[in-house]
Structure formats: C-alpha cells, structure tokens
Enzyme design. Structure first.
Site, PDB file in Angstrom:
ATOM      1  N   ASP A 178     -65.383 -86.409 -49.570  1.00  0.00           N
ATOM      2  CA  ASP A 178     -63.807 -86.172 -48.994  1.00  0.00           C
ATOM      3  C   ASP A 178     -63.458 -87.165 -48.178  1.00  0.00           C
ATOM      4  OD1 ASP A 178     -61.493 -85.381 -48.219  1.00  0.00           O
ATOM      5  OD2 ASP A 178     -61.979 -83.608 -47.194  1.00  0.00           O
ATOM      6  N   ASP A 192     -58.936 -93.280 -47.829  1.00  0.00           N
ATOM      7  CA  ASP A 192     -58.765 -94.538 -49.116  1.00  0.00           C
ATOM      8  C   ASP A 192     -59.769 -95.563 -48.757  1.00  0.00           C
ATOM      9  OD1 ASP A 192     -56.545 -93.325 -50.762  1.00  0.00           O
ATOM     10  OD2 ASP A 192     -55.622 -93.211 -48.864  1.00  0.00           O
TER      11      ASP A 192
HETATM   12  N1  AG3 Z   1     -58.619 -87.153 -47.723  1.00  0.00           N
HETATM   13  C1  AG3 Z   1     -58.101 -87.931 -48.766  1.00  0.00           C
HETATM   14  C2  AG3 Z   1     -56.601 -88.514 -48.432  1.00  0.00           C
HETATM   15  C3  AG3 Z   1     -56.151 -89.304 -49.283  1.00  0.00           C
HETATM   16  C4  AG3 Z   1     -54.873 -90.013 -49.047  1.00  0.00           C
HETATM   17  N2  AG3 Z   1     -54.644 -91.113 -49.913  1.00  0.00           N
HETATM   18  C5  AG3 Z   1     -53.651 -91.301 -50.693  1.00  0.00           C
HETATM   19  N3  AG3 Z   1     -52.407 -90.549 -50.483  1.00  0.00           N
HETATM   20  N4  AG3 Z   1     -53.665 -92.141 -51.616  1.00  0.00           N
HETATM   21  C6  AG3 Z   1     -58.157 -86.051 -47.200  1.00  0.00           C
HETATM   22  C7  AG3 Z   1     -58.659 -85.199 -46.427  1.00  0.00           C
HETATM   23  C8  AG3 Z   1     -58.447 -83.851 -46.493  1.00  0.00           C
HETATM   24  N5  AG3 Z   1     -59.572 -83.114 -45.852  1.00  0.00           N
END
Ligand code: AG3
Length: 288
Positions: free
Chosen positions: A155, A158
């Site tokens: 998780d 980017d």
């Molecule tokens: N992590 C991924 C967020 C990605 C945002 N990227 C994008 N919109 N291209 C999320 C963390 C949630 N626990």
C-alpha cells in the site's frame, strides 16, 4: 476558505475545499496535510497528493485486502509494505484465519498522525495482537528477511517519492522469494489512464519475476482519472482463477460486511478494458 489543489499531473488537477484545516507539517521525509472537506470528510495528502479520504477509502482498502485474501483462501501470514493510515490493516484483521501480520513503514510520523487524526482508518488494528509493526525501508526489510508469507500487500504512495524502490525489479524479485507456493503479491499501481508507463512497466517487471501475474482495477473517486490498477503476482496461476462459487463460499464464511467488495465485483475487476491491455502489451515489448 482555502483550497487544496493536487499537483500529481501536468495539465489536469483536482481541487478540494479545505473546510477545516487540521494539520500541516513535514516529517523530514514527506509533506503531510490533513483537512476536512465537506464532501469527502477528512483527507490525508502526502507531498501534495491525495492518499485517502474518509468517504471513499473503503473502495481501495476493501479491494486491495479482500481480493487476494479471498482468492487465496487460507492466508495465515501477511506482510504489509506501507502502513500509513492503517486502513489496509483494518481490513486484514477482519479475517479470523490470519495469524501473523508484519507491517513495514518507512515514516513513523505518518502512522502516529493518522492514528490520531484518522482514527476510523486503523480502527484499533494497530493494537491487534497479531501485528508486528516495523519501521524500516520496505525493500531493505524484504532483502534481509528469511520469512515466508502467504500474502504481501503493498500500500504505497506513487513511485515519485519515498516509495520509488517499491516499483523496481529488485522489489518484485524479493517479494517472489518471500512468497509460498500459492502466495500472492498485490500492489497499488496507479491510475493507468494518467500514469500509463506505470502499468506497462510493472507488467514487464512482474513478468520477469513471477510465473503468474496480472492486474485488477477499481475506481476510487479521489484517485482521479478513471480506474486505479492493482498489481497481482503469484508463483501459481490457480489463485487468480479462483471461481465465483468458491469466492462466494469464502466470503459468506468470512462474515465480512463490506461496502464495495462482492465476489462478483472481485471477478469482474480482473477484466481489463482494451486501453489497459494495450498499455500492458506495449510495456512487455518495450524492453524485450
Ligand atoms: N496509497 C495510494 C495513493 C495513490 C494515489 N495515487 C494516485 N491518485 N495516482 C493510498 C494509501 C491508502 N491507505
């Protein structure tokens, strides 16, 4: 009233009203902002990119956790790379059969901030007795680990910031070595319409390291630009092809109450639109 404007893409952006500013700071690794938006509730941003919101986080967390767990059917040991807000842990601990969870996070301050400011994300999962929380670099942790896992969930943010190493050949190779025979790796792999290189690049890297790989997808409103892709890789093709009846039985048995996941959505999520298949094809050929 101020406005948060995401800076992820050139030429296209989303803006959220900051109806209540809650926190702003720098952890030494990342710029963090937490605020309340009238439509999405509390919002967490890292380095100017929306990571999660109270209103739509269920789509992402349910899909990233339940799809591989229910496809596998007997997950006991899980490795999580990137703890952040703890939403993924909340969904993992809902599975009674899971015995051990190792969760690796590079930025302790984000975890502590989210525990306090986004308490409904982790919802107590950070205190689960099955959890071992390790503050380390994900790739370095994997490279020195000798443990075996049934599932590795990545998780991450980017590939631009602290997560860059989690999109490399070295990362996927290390994951492959830590997974058991039908073990699964599932990862956050960006929004293919706006991050097209990421889909093709990951396809090529997964194909280099794993006997079976693929992608599934789901539209998360605040990850603008269409569906988000999730990477999937395994040493066995069997788990990706788990049939609907089996998924239904496992889902019923799990007792899970979900807002996005259903066994039907699970299966459908692996059907990719033509433009994604083309990006994957192009990625495989690029360096062949
Ligand atoms: N992590 C991924 C967020 C990605 C945002 N990227 C994008 N919109 N291209 C999320 C963390 C949630 N626990």
């Amino acid at each position: 009233m101020s406005e948060f404007r995401e800076t992820l893409y050139a030429g296209y952006a989303q803006a959220l009203s900051v109806d209540e500013p809650i926190y702003q700071g720098n952890t030494g690794q990342q710029e963090v902002q937490v605020f309340r938006n009238r439509r999405f509730g509390r919002v967490l941003t890292l380095d100017g990119v929306v990571q999660t919101t109270e209103a739509d986080e269920f789509v992402y967390h349910e899909m990233l956790a339940h799809v591989p767990i229910l496809a596998h059917g007997a997950v006991r040991r899980v490795l999580v790379i990137g703890v952040g807000d703890g939403g993924i842990l909340r969904e993992i601990v809902r599975h009674a059969g899971i015995e051990d969870i190792v969760a690796v996070e590079i930025d302790p301050q984000v975890v502590e901030l989210c525990r306090e400011l986004l308490p409904n994300h982790s919802a107590g999962a950070l205190d689960d007795p099955r959890l071992r929380l390790v503050y380390a670099d994900g790739l370095e942790y994997l490279a020195q680990s000798r443990e075996r896992f049934d599932l590795i969930l990545c998780d991450s943010t980017d590939p631009g910031g602290p997560a860059a190493s989690l999109f490399t050949d070295a990362f996927y190779r290390n994951c492959q070595q830590r997974l058991g025979a039908s073990g699964i790796l599932a990862t956050q792999n960006g929004v293919p319409f706006l991050q097209p290189e990421e889909l093709g690049g990951t396809a090529r890297r997964l194909a280099d390291s794993f006997a079976d790989w693929g992608f599934f997808h789901a539209a998360v409103p605040t990850y603008i630009g269409g569906s988000m892709a999730f990477g999937w890789a395994s040493n066995s093709e069997k788990v990706r092809r788990t049939d609907l009846e089996t998924l239904r039985q496992r889902f019923t048995k799990s007792g899970l109450v979900t807002r996005y996941y259903t066994p039907e959505v699970h299966q459908a999520a692996f059907a990719l639109p033509r433009y994604m298949l083309d990006l994957i094809e192009a990625g495989l050929q690029r360096d062949a």
